[in-house]
Design an enzyme around this catalytic site. Structure first.
Site, PDB file in Angstrom:
ATOM      1  N   CYS A   1     -11.106   3.494  -0.129  1.00  0.00           N
ATOM      2  CA  CYS A   1      -9.874   3.687   0.228  1.00  0.00           C
ATOM      3  C   CYS A   1      -9.562   2.513   1.495  1.00  0.00           C
ATOM      4  CB  CYS A   1     -10.347   5.142   0.471  1.00  0.00           C
ATOM      5  SG  CYS A   1      -8.459   5.651   0.975  1.00  0.00           S
TER       6      CYS A   1
ATOM      7  N   ASP B   1       0.766  -1.451   0.347  1.00  0.00           N
ATOM      8  CA  ASP B   1      -0.127   0.011   0.372  1.00  0.00           C
ATOM      9  C   ASP B   1       0.795   1.243  -0.267  1.00  0.00           C
ATOM     10  OD1 ASP B   1      -1.861   1.953   0.166  1.00  0.00           O
ATOM     11  OD2 ASP B   1      -1.904   2.048   2.528  1.00  0.00           O
ATOM     12  N   SER B   2       0.550   2.313   0.019  1.00  0.00           N
ATOM     13  CA  SER B   2       1.371   3.432  -0.573  1.00  0.00           C
ATOM     14  C   SER B   2       1.750   4.243   1.150  1.00  0.00           C
ATOM     15  CB  SER B   2      -0.128   4.892  -0.425  1.00  0.00           C
ATOM     16  OG  SER B   2      -1.019   5.060  -0.208  1.00  0.00           O
TER      17      SER B   2
ATOM     18  N   HIS C   1      -8.089   3.537   3.751  1.00  0.00           N
ATOM     19  CA  HIS C   1      -8.864   4.081   5.055  1.00  0.00           C
ATOM     20  C   HIS C   1      -9.840   4.080   5.690  1.00  0.00           C
ATOM     21  CE1 HIS C   1      -4.826   5.792   4.159  1.00  0.00           C
ATOM     22  NE2 HIS C   1      -4.494   6.633   5.265  1.00  0.00           N
TER      23      HIS C   1
ATOM     24  N   GLU D   1      -5.792   8.912   9.652  1.00  0.00           N
ATOM     25  CA  GLU D   1      -4.389   8.835  10.286  1.00  0.00           C
ATOM     26  C   GLU D   1      -3.984  10.106  11.601  1.00  0.00           C
ATOM     27  OE1 GLU D   1      -1.327   8.639   8.068  1.00  0.00           O
ATOM     28  OE2 GLU D   1      -2.389   7.913   5.895  1.00  0.00           O
TER      29      GLU D   1
ATOM     30  N   CYS E   1      -4.005  -0.734  -1.924  1.00  0.00           N
ATOM     31  CA  CYS E   1      -4.521   0.152  -1.650  1.00  0.00           C
ATOM     32  C   CYS E   1      -5.051  -0.090  -3.349  1.00  0.00           C
ATOM     33  CB  CYS E   1      -3.187   1.024  -2.360  1.00  0.00           C
ATOM     34  SG  CYS E   1      -3.370   3.181  -3.018  1.00  0.00           S
TER      35      CYS E   1
END
Ligand code: DGL
Length: 278
Positions: free
Chosen positions: A191, A17-18, A193, A159, A80
Site C-alpha cells: 500500500c 494515486d487515490s 502509505h 496521514e 496506487c
C-alpha cells in the site's frame, strides 16, 4: 527500434494515486530518475480507493488517464496498489503509451527474495481481496505460499503523521500477529502509505524478515521500461520551469502540506481540477 524524438523524451511521466500516498512512489521516481519530469494526480475527492469495488476503480482510473493524456505524458505509473490490482489489466488494453502499476514490480522482487517460500503481503481490503499479489507471485514462483492481511487503519494513522507513535505500534502488532505465526521471511508493503511505516514495521518484524517496498521497485521498473522503449530523457536534469506538477480533485492545501512533509523539496502549487469532467 526507431529513435523517438527529443520532445517525447522530455515529456513528463504521469503518476496517479487515490490521494497523497502515491507520493512515496513519486519520491522514488524523483530519487532514481532525476532527469524525468512528473505530472502527479491525487484523487483526494474520492479517496479511499481501498474499500471500493473493481468497477468503480476502473471508472476512476480511466478518467484520470484521460486527464493525464491532456498533459502529454509519455508513460503512466499507477502509484496506487489498489488501482494497480483492480484496474491496470483493464486500462492497459486501451492505451498506446506504456503503463505500469506497483503490484507487479513488488510481486516479482518478493518472489526473488523469499528463501523459505513464505511471503506476507499487507495492503488495503480491496488489494488483499483481489488476490493480485499472490496471483502474480505464483507466476514467478508457483511453489510459494502467500499470506495476505488487510490493514485499513494504517492509512489514516500515516496521514495523521503518527509514524512512530505507540498507538500505531499497537495497531501494527495486532495486524501482524497472524502473519508472523506463519513463519514468513518476506513482507510486501503493499500500500502506498506503508513505506512511511518502514522503520516501525521493521522494528516489529525483526531482521529475519525482508521488507519489500513496491514504490522503490516500481521506480526501478520504470527506469528499465523507459530505456527499453527509448523514452528516457537523457538530456538536462528534469527539464522545464516546473519539472514536477501536482493536481488533485479536492483539498489542495492539505495535499500540499503532506507533500511538503515527505518530499525532498517544497512544492509551490497544487492545482485542483474537476476529474468528473474527464
Ligand atoms: N493508495 C491506496 C493504495 O495503495 C491506499 C489509500 C486508499 O485506500 O485509497 O492501495
Amino acid at each position: 527500434m526507431e529513435n523517438k524524438n527529443e520532445t517525447i523524451r522530455k515529456a513528463p511521466i504521469g503518476v496517479f494515486d487515490s490521494g497523497v500516498g502515491g507520493l512515496t512512489v513519486a519520491r522514488e521516481i524523483m530519487r532514481n530518475l532525476p532527469n524525468e519530469r512528473i505530472v502527479y494526480f491525487g484523487d483526494t475527492a474520492r479517496v479511499p480507493y481501498g474499500s471500493k469495488s473493481k468497477d468503480t476503480i476502473i471508472r476512476y482510473a480511466k478518467q484520470i488517464i484521460r486527464f493525464l493524456r491532456t498533459q502529454d505524458v509519455k508513460a503512466i505509473v499507477i502509484a496506487c496498489n489498489t488501482a494497480s490490482a483492480l484496474a491496470l489489466e483493464e486500462v492497459e488494453k486501451e492505451l498506446d503509451i506504456p503503463i505500469i502499476g506497483v503490484v507487479e514490480p513488488g510481486a516479482r522482487v518478493a518472489a526473488a527474495t523469499t528463501k523459505n517460500g513464505k511471503i506476507g503481503v499487507i495492503g488495503t481490503e480491496s488489494t488483499i481481496n483481489s488476490h493480485m499479489y499472490p496471483q502474480l507471485i505464483k507466476e514467478y514462483r508457483p511453489d510459494v505460499t502467500v499470506f495476505g492481511k488487510a490493514c485499513p487503519l494504517f492509512c489514516p494513522l500515516v496521514e495523521e503523521g503518527w509514524l512512530k507513535d505507540p498507538v500505531t505500534e499497537e495497531v501494527a502488532k495486532r495486524y501482524l500477529k497472524d502473519l508472523l505465526k506463519e513463519d514468513i521471511d518476506t513482507l510486501i508493503l503493499g500500500c502506498t502509505h506503508y513505506p512511511l511505516l518502514r522503520s516501525l514495521l521493521s522494528g516489529l518484524v525483526g531482521d529475519q524478515i525482508q521488507l519489500v517496498n513496491p514504490a522503490y521497485e516500481t521506480a526501478k521498473e520504470l527506469e528499465r521500461l523507459l530505456k527499453k522503449e527509448n523514452l528516457a530523457n537523457e538530456g538536462e536534469k528534469a527539464p522545464g520551469k516546473e519539472p514536477y506538477r501536482f493536481f488533485v480533485s479536492d483539498a489542495a492545501d492539505k495535499f500540499k502540506n503532506f507533500a511538503n512533509s515527505i518530499l525532498p523539496y517544497d512544492i509551490e502549487t497544487t492545482r485542483k481540477i474537476n476529474i468528473e469532467e474527464y
